[in-house]
Design a protein around this motif. Structure first.
Motif, PDB file in Angstrom:
ATOM      1  N   GLU A   1      -0.998   1.041 -10.555  1.00 33.00           N
ATOM      2  CA  GLU A   1      -0.382   2.367 -10.457  1.00 33.00           C
ATOM      3  C   GLU A   1       1.061   2.367 -10.953  1.00 33.00           C
ATOM      4  O   GLU A   1       1.585   3.419 -11.349  1.00 33.00           O
TER       5      GLU A   1
ATOM      6  N   ARG B   1       2.048   1.689  -3.491  1.00 30.05           N
ATOM      7  CA  ARG B   1       0.981   2.268  -4.320  1.00 30.05           C
ATOM      8  C   ARG B   1       0.959   3.790  -4.170  1.00 30.05           C
ATOM      9  O   ARG B   1       0.869   4.534  -5.137  1.00 30.05           O
TER      10      ARG B   1
ATOM     11  N   GLU C   1       0.828  -1.208   0.000  1.00 26.99           N
ATOM     12  CA  GLU C   1       0.000   0.000   0.000  1.00 26.99           C
ATOM     13  C   GLU C   1       0.864   1.261   0.000  1.00 26.99           C
ATOM     14  O   GLU C   1       0.536   2.251  -0.669  1.00 26.99           O
TER      15      GLU C   1
ATOM     16  N   LEU D   1       1.041  -3.806  -9.248  1.00 27.15           N
ATOM     17  CA  LEU D   1       0.155  -2.675  -8.977  1.00 27.15           C
ATOM     18  C   LEU D   1      -0.206  -1.950 -10.279  1.00 27.15           C
ATOM     19  O   LEU D   1       0.690  -1.595 -11.058  1.00 27.15           O
TER      20      LEU D   1
END
Length: 216
Positions: free
Chosen positions: A128, A66, A63, A126
């Protein structure tokens, strides 16, 4: 409804506090020191509560990674928007990439596996993570007059840029031996040389176009 919204907001606040605590630990002690128990101690929660939000430490790292890609993409878009010509856009974007790496050193380490044991393959899952690639390759394609974004030439030029810039960043993250001025000049010289090779401003055996060597 108001009660449900308040509960949801509290949950989101707790989640953000967990991520902030994790990043704080990493900044102070390094990635190797991160643990669920340490995070719990920082925010004064019990460890089981942390597991209600993140299944394990890797989920927290993912996270944070990200978040890093989102910040980097925003910085690249902003740098690109300040210029009209693709060559100037590329230079500004790679300088923004450099600035991001040192302003967010811990995030950069996780994103690209610098001085960490975390898998780059996991980070690259990811969505992103694709955005910086998309931004850079679009400008490279425009500069070279190539519309096929799957072109091997675009891919090669991107990794030429990235290898040089990432390599210089990695060297300096591990041991920042040179001054910021020298590092920035080396970076600009390298970026400029790759751009000139793409636009055919000089060929082997001829002198390159002289540029203003002042450091921004």
């Amino acid at each position: 409804m108001a009660s449900k919204e308040r509960i949801q907001r509290l949950k989101e606040d707790t989640r953000m506090n967990i991520l902030k605590a994790a990043l704080q630990i990493v900044k102070e002690e390094g990635w190797q020191a991160l643990s669920m128990r340490k995070i719990a101690d920082v925010i004064e929660y019990t460890a089981p509560i942390i597991y209600e939000y993140f299944s394990n430490k890797d989920a927290i790292i993912l996270e944070l990674t990200r978040k890093g890609y989102l910040i980097l993409s925003r910085d690249l878009e902003e740098a690109k928007s300040k210029h009209r010509l693709p060559a100037k856009q590329l230079e500004a974007m790679w300088l923004a990439y450099w600035n991001f790496a040192f302003a967010n050193k811990e995030l950069y380490q996780a994103m690209y596996g610098v001085n960490t044991n975390y898998s780059c393959e996991l980070m690259n899952t990811l969505p992103e993570a694709e955005r910086p690639w998309d931004l850079f390759t679009a400008v490279i394609g425009e500069l070279m007059g190539i519309q096929d974004m799957e072109s091997n030439m675009i891919c090669t030029k991107y990794y030429t840029f990235w290898s040089v810039v990432h390599g210089l960043i990695s060297i300096n993250i591990l041991s920042r031996g040179n001054s910021d001025e020298i590092n920035r000049q080396v970076l600009k010289d390298a970026i400029g040389a790759i751009i000139r090779s793409m636009t055919g401003q000089f060929s082997p055996g001829t002198a390159p176009v002289k540029e203003n060597k002042s450091v921004e």
